[in-house]
Design an enzyme around this catalytic site. Structure first.
Site, PDB file in Angstrom:
ATOM      1  N   HIS A 198       0.874  -1.177   0.000  1.00 47.89           N
ATOM      2  CA  HIS A 198       0.000   0.000   0.000  1.00 47.89           C
ATOM      3  C   HIS A 198       0.914   1.230   0.000  1.00 47.89           C
ATOM      4  O   HIS A 198       2.024   1.179   0.542  1.00 47.89           O
ATOM      5  CB  HIS A 198      -0.834  -0.056   1.281  1.00 47.89           C
ATOM      6  CG  HIS A 198      -1.923   0.959   1.396  1.00 47.89           C
ATOM      7  ND1 HIS A 198      -1.687   2.259   1.763  1.00 47.89           N
ATOM      8  CD2 HIS A 198      -3.267   0.848   1.225  1.00 47.89           C
ATOM      9  CE1 HIS A 198      -2.847   2.907   1.812  1.00 47.89           C
ATOM     10  NE2 HIS A 198      -3.823   2.082   1.494  1.00 47.89           N
TER      11      HIS A 198
ATOM     12  N   ASP B 275       3.030  -4.713   8.085  1.00 52.40           N
ATOM     13  CA  ASP B 275       1.760  -3.995   7.947  1.00 52.40           C
ATOM     14  C   ASP B 275       0.657  -5.043   8.056  1.00 52.40           C
ATOM     15  O   ASP B 275       0.458  -5.835   7.132  1.00 52.40           O
ATOM     16  CB  ASP B 275       1.741  -3.281   6.587  1.00 52.40           C
ATOM     17  CG  ASP B 275       0.359  -2.717   6.238  1.00 52.40           C
ATOM     18  OD1 ASP B 275      -0.586  -2.883   7.032  1.00 52.40           O
ATOM     19  OD2 ASP B 275       0.244  -2.110   5.158  1.00 52.40           O
TER      20      ASP B 275
ATOM     21  N   GLN C 216      -4.543  -5.583   7.014  1.00 53.56           N
ATOM     22  CA  GLN C 216      -5.501  -6.480   6.355  1.00 53.56           C
ATOM     23  C   GLN C 216      -5.576  -7.855   7.016  1.00 53.56           C
ATOM     24  O   GLN C 216      -6.329  -8.715   6.547  1.00 53.56           O
ATOM     25  CB  GLN C 216      -5.145  -6.644   4.865  1.00 53.56           C
ATOM     26  CG  GLN C 216      -5.250  -5.370   4.046  1.00 53.56           C
ATOM     27  CD  GLN C 216      -6.678  -4.815   3.959  1.00 53.56           C
ATOM     28  OE1 GLN C 216      -7.658  -5.503   4.260  1.00 53.56           O
ATOM     29  NE2 GLN C 216      -6.807  -3.563   3.556  1.00 53.56           N
TER      30      GLN C 216
ATOM     31  N   LYS D 204     -10.621  -0.831  10.569  1.00 49.53           N
ATOM     32  CA  LYS D 204     -10.806  -1.996   9.715  1.00 49.53           C
ATOM     33  C   LYS D 204     -11.192  -3.218  10.549  1.00 49.53           C
ATOM     34  O   LYS D 204     -11.386  -4.304  10.020  1.00 49.53           O
ATOM     35  CB  LYS D 204      -9.524  -2.297   8.932  1.00 49.53           C
ATOM     36  CG  LYS D 204      -9.199  -1.274   7.848  1.00 49.53           C
ATOM     37  CD  LYS D 204      -8.125  -1.810   6.922  1.00 49.53           C
ATOM     38  CE  LYS D 204      -7.311  -0.753   6.213  1.00 49.53           C
ATOM     39  NZ  LYS D 204      -8.040   0.088   5.288  1.00 49.53           N
TER      40      LYS D 204
ATOM     41  N   CYS E 195      -4.716   2.475  -3.611  1.00 47.17           N
ATOM     42  CA  CYS E 195      -3.468   2.989  -3.021  1.00 47.17           C
ATOM     43  C   CYS E 195      -2.327   2.001  -3.214  1.00 47.17           C
ATOM     44  O   CYS E 195      -1.494   1.809  -2.328  1.00 47.17           O
ATOM     45  CB  CYS E 195      -3.634   3.316  -1.540  1.00 47.17           C
ATOM     46  SG  CYS E 195      -4.751   4.675  -1.253  1.00 47.17           S
TER      47      CYS E 195
END
Lengths: 136, 413
Positions: free
Chosen positions: B127, B204, B207, B230, B370
């Site tokens: 991202h 990261d 997700q 999220k 993104c």
């Protein structure tokens, strides 16, 4: 927004774009993107007698709305004087597309070609976008 | 397909989410949880309760409601720490977002530890939030960026990881799962290999943490970043995790109130962890709301959530792929894929697809997500993405398929 957005006229211009391509040694050109959609659009213009648009082409990639808008716009300004093209407004374009009520998101797609056209003209005149054109 | 094949019952879960209880002509088909999830009443109520019953600033007040606010804020931190199996709440820094967490790392640890001639290793599926902070740091320091390639099936190569790391590789920063391809990367193995070469690792997990077990001790990552919004929590609250000994040696990110122990006219001493990194009044309601979201997720069971999404994704993959003219990006095996599917319909721009699906009240995302370097790799300007969470059911997938057929109808495909 509704499926009515995708009227015959939009789909026709999307599938059969007019004035798509490039020109050799254009007198004016500009390019811009719509980061939201990833639309990329370039316009090239060749001038004729008394500063009239003799030939205009666009190229790039984008959604049906932006591609149809580019085709329709190029047809509408072909043969116009630069100054008349500079004053061409978004209502005329949206009216010709038959989509006066695009939402705030998709209207950016429809107006990208107009913005690129104006960028080319203003840059040719040695100016930056002014008035309402700054909001395109 | 029968509902019994799902491990969670979205019909019951939806009753907890006010947005699905609104009286509207067409039911809301929300397939954009990878962008932001919906929030259950418990989260909204927890924030409201703070504002209505004990609203006050944290850490400094001696009166009752300020103590209550401080306790609730710090209890939320403990919940986060337990949720990702951190060693201590000191390793949990509240920030605004995943993006801010990564900027914090690059601006503090990065500025101190990345020097001219060093390199930072990323992947092509990152991202923008895990690209641009490193790009700017490398420009500032005269360091270089390297990218691990994504292959045609959406995977990274461990061999390329090994060959890309050298003695000037200071950092590997990568996403646990691609927000476009859905690819779940073998994070533990990648981290082990980076450590073998002496590089630290930023994971990261925006997700993955909302959708599957995230164990920072098992993964052994040095830094991890994810977002509250999220994972059923509020917007404006994110988490930076880092190992305590690393945080101890890092300079502060922002200076000001709450992050200091003492201030004199020409000197200051920093506060203890984690507050050293939390200058200014924090997002108190947001942290409390995130704590409530974690309680809600724990109530459902994170493994049940993963199993539910896997079942939905598997069904959606089968159905979407069987439609002629559709390209699906990323791994075909639902075990190697997070709960999302990116696709394109031949001859239709992703935004046109999303606009027409919107007329059926189906919310999906279209664009570059993104992740422009990945779009360049895939050779497309944009993709359409459907992503799933606890409240999605088989009917949502049916509506997606119905919508795709409608798009093909409009474009006469």
């Amino acid at each position: 927004m509704s499926e009515d957005l995708y009227k015959e006229i939009i789909l026709d211009y999307y599938k059969n774009p007019r004035n798509y391509g490039t020109l050799e040694n254009p007198d004016m050109k500009a390019m811009d993107t719509n980061p939201l959609c990833g639309d990329e659009l370039e316009m090239q213009i060749k001038l004729g007698e008394s500063d009239k648009i003799a030939d205009i082409r666009f190229n790039g990639k984008g959604c049906a709305i932006s591609m149809a808008s580019a085709s329709i716009l190029t047809e509408m300004v072909q043969g116009k004087k630069i100054e008349d093209a500079r004053q061409f407004n978004k209502e005329e374009l949206l009216g010709a597309m038959g989509t006066p009520n695009l939402g705030p998101v998709r209207i950016k797609c429809a107006l990208l070609p107009l913005k690129v056209l104006k960028l080319a003209i203003y840059s040719h005149l040695g100016k930056v976008l002014e008035g309402d054109d700054r909001n395109l | 397909m029968i509902k019994g094949s799902l491990t969670l019952d979205p019909k019951i879960i939806r009753q907890d989410f006010p947005i699905f209880q609104q009286a509207v002509a067409k039911p809301l088909v929300y397939l954009d949880s990878a962008a932001t999830s919906q929030r259950p009443s418990k989260v909204i109520d927890a924030e409201m309760e703070y504002y209505q019953k004990y609203n006050s600033n944290v850490h400094r007040g001696v009166y009752r409601i300020s103590v209550e606010a401080t306790e609730a804020y710090e209890r939320a931190r403990e919940k986060v720490a337990r949720f990702i199996n951190a060693r201590s709440p000191k390793e949990i820094i509240f920030v605004r977002s995943t993006t801010e967490a990564i900027n914090l790392i690059s601006q503090t640890w990065g500025r101190t530890n990345i020097q001219t001639g060093d390199n930072v290793l990323l992947t092509e599926m990152e991202h923008h939030s895990n690209i641009v902070p490193w790009m700017m740091l490398c420009k500032e320091k005269g360091a270089s960026l390297r990218y691990l390639e994504v292959d045609d099936d959406g995977f990274l190569s461990l061999d390329q990881l090994d060959s890309s790391l050298d003695n000037r590789s200071k950092l590997l920063a990568f996403t646990h799962a691609s927000n476009v391809l859905g690819t779940i990367n073998p994070a533990k193995e990648m981290i082990r290999r980076a450590h073998d070469k002496g590089a630290l690792v930023v994971l990261d997990s925006a997700q993955t943490t909302p959708h599957m077990t995230t164990d920072v001790r098992d993964l052994d990552c040095d830094f991890m970043a994810f977002s509250g919004h999220k994972m059923l929590g509020p917007t404006g609250i994110g988490i930076l995790y880092a190992r305590e000994e690393i945080l101890d040696r890092m300079e502060p990110f922002l200076y000001g109130g709450d992050m200091i122990k003492e201030v004199h006219k020409d000197s200051a001493r920093w506060n203890d962890l984690p507050w050293k990194f939390e200058a200014g009044t924090p997002n108190i309601a947001g942290a409390i709301g995130l704590g409530a979201a974690i309680d809600y997720i724990n109530g459902l069971g994170i493994d049940q959530i993963r199993a539910h999404e896997r079942a939905i994704t598997s069904r959606a993959l089968d159905m979407v792929q069987s439609i002629p003219g559709i390209t699906v990006y990323g791994p075909k095996d639902p075990d190697k894929r997070a709960g999302l599917i990116s696709f394109n319909i031949k001859g239709v721009h992703a935004h046109d697809t999303a606009s027409i699906l919107d007329t059926h009240n189906v919310c999906i995302r279209a664009g570059h997500h993104c992740a422009q370097p990945l779009m360049e790799k895939l050779g497309v300007p944009a993709t359409t993405r459907a992503s799933f969470y606890v409240y999605n059911n088989n009917e949502d997938i049916d509506m997606l398929i119905h919508g795709i057929e409608a798009v093909k109808g409009v474009f006469k495909l």
